[in-house]
Motif scaffolding. Structure first.
Motif, PDB file in Angstrom:
ATOM      1  N   VAL A  39     109.809  67.451  39.693  1.00 39.09           N
ATOM      2  CA  VAL A  39     109.999  66.041  39.380  1.00 39.09           C
ATOM      3  C   VAL A  39     111.481  65.661  39.354  1.00 39.09           C
ATOM      4  CG1 VAL A  39     110.001  66.322  36.848  1.00 39.09           C
ATOM      5  CG2 VAL A  39     109.180  64.170  37.885  1.00 39.09           C
ATOM      6  N   GLY A  40     112.341  66.614  39.024  1.00 37.80           N
ATOM      7  CA  GLY A  40     113.768  66.333  39.038  1.00 37.80           C
ATOM      8  C   GLY A  40     114.297  65.960  40.401  1.00 37.80           C
ATOM      9  N   ALA A  41     113.617  66.425  41.471  1.00 34.83           N
ATOM     10  CA  ALA A  41     114.049  66.090  42.829  1.00 34.83           C
ATOM     11  C   ALA A  41     113.940  64.595  43.098  1.00 34.83           C
ATOM     12  CB  ALA A  41     113.225  66.871  43.848  1.00 34.83           C
ATOM     13  N   ASN A  51     112.868  65.276  53.535  1.00 34.71           N
ATOM     14  CA  ASN A  51     112.347  66.409  52.768  1.00 34.71           C
ATOM     15  C   ASN A  51     111.871  66.012  51.384  1.00 34.71           C
ATOM     16  OD1 ASN A  51     112.770  68.252  54.828  1.00 34.71           O
ATOM     17  ND2 ASN A  51     114.805  68.847  54.090  1.00 34.71           N
ATOM     18  N   ASP A  52     112.349  64.874  50.862  1.00 38.73           N
ATOM     19  CA  ASP A  52     111.964  64.447  49.509  1.00 38.73           C
ATOM     20  C   ASP A  52     111.117  63.184  49.507  1.00 38.73           C
ATOM     21  OD1 ASP A  52     113.972  62.755  50.303  1.00 38.73           O
ATOM     22  OD2 ASP A  52     115.313  63.172  48.611  1.00 38.73           O
ATOM     23  N   VAL A  73     102.451  68.310  41.234  1.00 36.39           N
ATOM     24  CA  VAL A  73     103.061  67.571  42.336  1.00 36.39           C
ATOM     25  C   VAL A  73     103.263  66.139  41.854  1.00 36.39           C
ATOM     26  CG1 VAL A  73     102.700  66.657  44.669  1.00 36.39           C
ATOM     27  CG2 VAL A  73     102.124  69.029  44.142  1.00 36.39           C
ATOM     28  N   TYR A  74     104.395  65.562  42.239  1.00 37.23           N
ATOM     29  CA  TYR A  74     104.750  64.231  41.756  1.00 37.23           C
ATOM     30  C   TYR A  74     105.015  63.314  42.947  1.00 37.23           C
ATOM     31  CZ  TYR A  74     105.579  66.907  37.510  1.00 37.23           C
ATOM     32  OH  TYR A  74     105.438  67.742  36.425  1.00 37.23           O
ATOM     33  N   MET A  75     104.593  62.069  42.806  1.00 39.46           N
ATOM     34  CA  MET A  75     104.885  61.060  43.811  1.00 39.46           C
ATOM     35  C   MET A  75     105.273  59.771  43.102  1.00 39.46           C
ATOM     36  SD  MET A  75     102.506  59.407  46.846  1.00 39.46           S
ATOM     37  CE  MET A  75     101.270  58.785  45.702  1.00 39.46           C
ATOM     38  N   ALA A  76     106.278  59.097  43.633  1.00 34.37           N
ATOM     39  CA  ALA A  76     106.634  57.771  43.153  1.00 34.37           C
ATOM     40  C   ALA A  76     106.562  56.808  44.334  1.00 34.37           C
ATOM     41  CB  ALA A  76     108.030  57.755  42.546  1.00 34.37           C
TER      42      ALA A  76
END
Length: 659
Positions: free
Chosen positions: A263-265, A128-129, A205-208
């Protein structure tokens, strides 16, 4: 343990049968993340979407081998194997005690139509993350080993997101530097981007991108490629062509994309440890995380004495007594004035000579006496070693360390992440575990979740941390702390040399090798013990810098391992509030950039009830005295909201105990 739904076992029976359809789609359990792999004209291409919007456009996957050509075209897809599972396990050291994460997985067998007819599986796992994929090399008749020259995994990121990255010119580095904030379109063509790299999209939306379970393989970077990014592997020493040599069966590390509109997720995520093997250490009762002294950072400070400061019992006794008085679990035996505690002819800590023996202390040091005294005071001994001094006599050294009663060590100046170095580090962990020793890697690449498999790995450096305040002319600004928290911290624990208690305003900062100064308030430093994840946080200043000082009670109390982690407030480059639970007690840390602000911290993350709340807040005069703080005690409930004014470079720390 891994829980697999029954139908997954039936699917395994059909793995070798050809499939007419040439497309595979896997969604996260909540349906938000979708991975799709398509075989087009014999070439595998994948893409990723989040909540229906593209985040990775069509991107090729493939491998290049020295003697057998590329594995990227002229392929056929056999029948995929689908699996639904749950990663359910306990971490000995981590940000969460009990992990329970569901996922969907597909194993996609690809085989060459002609030529050697080699086969490689693309394995994708979607949580999910985030999601991850890797290449697996199954045992096969005509292919027993490989020599890899390139792994051509593309990441054609959609749009033009803002990148928060660390980049280098060479593969041999300590993974340290200041972060760049740049649109993807403006990234330099020759940039060698370290991981994790954070991508911030306009729609929040954030991606690392990073990697997990780096074992017997080369470390990965990202490079510019046709407007997108492509994997770049660290070459084996002495040449530039060959990246990996391996015997089949084998597999690559996981290529991880952490994705969320919160982003905290990404900070809360356990996806990195999810993708690692369970602990190989059966008896973990001897593994005891904690905090440690580290007198090198403060410049080997001693008060006026009746003995000669140096590598001797009396110097170490001074710090051991400090640790014992303040319930600091470990004292570091390092050396003095740039010279190590063990016999060697090296000109300094980091410059190898022609002789070293880590089983023989220098003549002025009785290591057995130091260890025995520390044990009598309830303190463990933790030593510093250069890896090139340690590795040639690994088993002999660890046998002697265990005999003395040493509990662990910092292994330093590794400065590489090629396949050879990756294997060396795992070997160090394996041998150390056999002798009940923990490891703290310095001058090392990012963590990849191996602390699940070897929980005697307590922390890694791989950060431009507060040691740089000893020589960096402008010092490290609070913005850098936030950059680390939103990038490097996503991979796992980091040793940040915490504990500097001499805060000054930015225009008053001067480099001091002895008694270094800090930029950012005292409360900012307290909060860093919560914000930064590490299972061996330093208390790096000298005793007189702490004892009797406001806030030291928080440093003494704060744990280093956690049962639960929640991110309350988060804005990259601006501020961050992290709450962590240890047992029934919660600790909350907030760090701020160089702009004053007011923040609200809702306590609705707490179980219902009343709480004794100890608050450490920036004082109104922190612009003149950044070491000044106000401590207050209140009784609050989970329905309350704490409103706080945070100084420029400031912070807040909270300790909550249920009544």
């Amino acid at each position: 343990m891994r829980i697999i739904k029954p139908f997954a076992w039936l699917a395994l029976l059909f793995v070798a049968q050809p499939l007419i359809a040439q497309k595979v789609s896997v969604k996260s359990p909540d349906g938000n993340i979708r991975y799709q792999l398509t075989l087009t004209n014999g070439r595998p291409v994948y893409r990723v979407s989040y909540k229906g919007n593209p985040i990775i456009n069509n991107s090729s996957v493939g491998l290049a081998f020295k003697d057998s050509g590329n594995f990227a075209s002229n392929l056929k897809m056999l029948k995929p194997v689908y699996k639904s599972g749950v990663e359910q396990y306990d971490l000995v050291v981590g940000k969460t005690k009990h992990v329970n994460n569901s996922y969907e997985q597909a194993i996609v067998p690809l085989a060459e139509i002609n030529g050697l007819k080699r086969s490689i599986n693309i394995v994708v796992r979607v949580f999910n993350d985030g999601l991850a994929f890797r290449y697996e090399f199954p045992q096969q008749k005509n292919w027993s080993a490989y020599t890899l020259t390139d792994e051509n995994s593309e990441f054609n990121v959609a749009g033009d997101p803002q990148l928060r990255i660390l980049s280098f010119k060479t593969y041999n580095n300590a993974h340290e530097g200041l972060y760049e904030k740049v649109p993807l379109s403006k990234l330099k063509k020759d940039a060698l981007v370290d991981m994790p790299a954070l991508f911030e999209f306009p729609d929040k939306v954030y991606m690392a991108i990073t990697e997990a379970s780096l074992r017997d393989y080369a470390g990965m970077y990202l490079g510019k490629h046709n407007g997108g990014l492509i994997s770049k592997l660290s070459p084996l020493p002495g040449q530039t062509e060959i990246k990996v040599k391996a015997v089949i069966p084998h597999h690559t590390p996981w290529r991880v994309m952490m994705i969320s509109d919160r982003v905290g997720a990404l900070i809360e995520s356990n996806i990195i440890t999810d993708l690692n093997e369970p602990s190989k250490i059966k008896d973990v009762s001897w593994i005891k995380p904690g905090k440690t002294s580290f007198h090198w950072w403060n410049g080997d400070v001693m008060p006026d004495t009746s003995f000669m400061p140096g590598v001797n019992f009396e110097f170490n006794k001074y710090y051991i007594d400090f640790c014992a008085r303040n319930h600091i679990q470990y004292h570091s035996v390092i050396g003095y004035g740039g010279f190590a505690w063990y016999s060697n002819n090296w000109p300094g800590y980091g410059t190898p000579g022609t002789y070293s023996d880590v089983t023989k202390p220098v003549g002025s040091l009785d290591m057995q006496k130091v260890c025995d005294y520390a044990k009598s005071k309830g303190v463990g001994i933790h030593v510093w070693v250069h890896w090139q001094a340690l590795y040639p006599q690994l088993e002999e050294a660890f046998t002697q360390f265990e005999k003395w009663g040493i509990k662990g060590m910092m292994v330093d100046f590794l400065n590489r992440d090629d396949q050879q170095m990756v294997k060396i580090q795992e070997e160090i962990l394996q041998h150390a575990a056999a002798h009940h020793l923990f490891i703290q890697f310095h001058g090392a690449y990012k963590p990849t979740g191996l602390s699940r498999t070897y929980p005697n790995e307590f922390t890694r450096e791989g950060t431009y941390n507060y040691e740089n305040n000893k020589w960096l002319p402008q010092g490290l600004p609070p913005e850098h702390d936030l950059d680390i928290a939103f990038t490097r911290l996503l991979a796992g624990p980091t040793d940040y040399h915490l504990g500097g208690f001499r805060a000054v305003a930015p225009d008053e900062f001067k480099t001091h090798f002895i008694r270094p100064m800090m930029i950012g308030t005292r409360c900012h430093m307290l909060a860093m013990y919560v914000v930064m994840e590490s299972y061996l946080h330093m208390v790096a200043d000298y005793p007189e810098a702490y004892e009797g000082q406001p806030g030291f009670d928080f440093v003494k109390a704060v744990p280093t391992v956690w049962d639960e982690t929640k991110v309350i407030n988060a804005e990259p480059g601006q501020y961050l509030t992290v709450a962590r639970r240890h047992g029934t007690e919660w600790y909350v840390g907030t760090i701020n950039n160089s702009q004053k602000r007011n923040l609200k911290i809702s306590l609705d993350f707490l179980p219902k009830g009343n709480y004794r709340v100890e608050l450490y807040q920036d004082a109104p005069d922190d612009d003149k005295n950044p070491n000044h703080l106000i401590k207050s005690i209140k009784i609050l409930t989970d329905q309350d909201i704490i409103e706080v004014a945070i100084a420029a470079g400031g912070g807040q720390a909270i300790h909550l105990m249920q009544q």
